[in-house]
Motif scaffolding. Structure first.
Motif, mmCIF file in Angstrom:
data_model
loop_
_atom_site.group_PDB
_atom_site.id
_atom_site.type_symbol
_atom_site.label_atom_id
_atom_site.label_comp_id
_atom_site.label_asym_id
_atom_site.label_seq_id
_atom_site.Cartn_x
_atom_site.Cartn_y
_atom_site.Cartn_z
ATOM 1 N N GLN A 39 3.628 6.110 -3.416
ATOM 2 C CA GLN A 39 2.924 4.946 -2.887
ATOM 3 C C GLN A 39 3.809 4.246 -1.877
ATOM 4 O O GLN A 39 4.898 3.768 -2.214
ATOM 5 C CB GLN A 39 2.527 3.985 -4.008
ATOM 6 N N PRO A 41 4.266 1.153 1.063
ATOM 7 C CA PRO A 41 3.816 -0.247 1.154
ATOM 8 C C PRO A 41 2.462 -0.361 1.850
ATOM 9 O O PRO A 41 2.257 0.211 2.918
ATOM 10 C CB PRO A 41 4.922 -0.909 1.967
ATOM 11 N N GLY A 42 1.560 -1.084 1.219
ATOM 12 C CA GLY A 42 0.247 -1.310 1.803
ATOM 13 C C GLY A 42 -0.710 -0.148 1.703
ATOM 14 O O GLY A 42 -1.821 -0.214 2.245
ATOM 15 N N LYS A 43 -0.305 0.906 1.002
ATOM 16 C CA LYS A 43 -1.159 2.083 0.867
ATOM 17 C C LYS A 43 -1.455 2.365 -0.596
ATOM 18 O O LYS A 43 -0.759 1.882 -1.490
ATOM 19 C CB LYS A 43 -0.501 3.300 1.512
ATOM 20 N N GLU A 44 -2.486 3.175 -0.828
ATOM 21 C CA GLU A 44 -2.817 3.558 -2.190
ATOM 22 C C GLU A 44 -1.875 4.647 -2.674
ATOM 23 O O GLU A 44 -1.267 5.372 -1.889
ATOM 24 C CB GLU A 44 -4.273 4.058 -2.248
#
Length: 128
Positions: A39, A41-44
């Motif tokens: 994972q 940052p800012g992503k699934e």
């Protein structure tokens, strides 16, 4: 219950290598399918690789095929992720997951909702 502890993350230059480890305790390790997710940052959280309970079958996301290798040592209750030719886009927190479900089609394990246990994650940072 299964406890998972990841290790081996760190900072590496692009083109370098790292080997992640995930040590399991509790339930019988050899009965679990083991997977790696990551994972950024800012992503699934996204699927990286999975290995069947017996270790005879593996699957990878396309972006890491030919660069990453998943393996397991049932005698040591440990699963590994060897990462070679690392790229800046591989930067993420890497998580180890364990699934009690037995499915012949490894695509089942590409969904993080199909895992029963997770480790705390280990940070991998690849600099350009």
């Amino acid at each position: 219950q299964v406890q998972l502890v990841e290790s081996g993350g760190g900072l590496v230059q692009a083109g370098g290598s790292l080997r992640l480890s995930c040590a399991a305790s509790g339930r019988t390790f050899r009965n679990l399918a083991m997977g790696w997710f990551r994972q950024a940052p800012g992503k699934e959280r996204e699927f990286v690789a999975v290995i069947s309970w017996g270790g005879g079958n593996e699957d990878y996301t396309d972006s890491v095929k030919g660069r990453f290798t998943i393996s397991r040592d049932n005698a040591k209750n440990t699963v590994y992720l060897q990462m070679n030719s690392l790229k800046p886009e591989d930067t993420a927190v890497y998580y180890c997951g364990a699934s009690r479900q037995v499915y012949p089609d490894l695509s089942y394990y590409g969904n993080y909702g199909n895992y029963d246990y997770w480790g705390q994650g280990t940070q991998v940072t690849v600099s350009s």
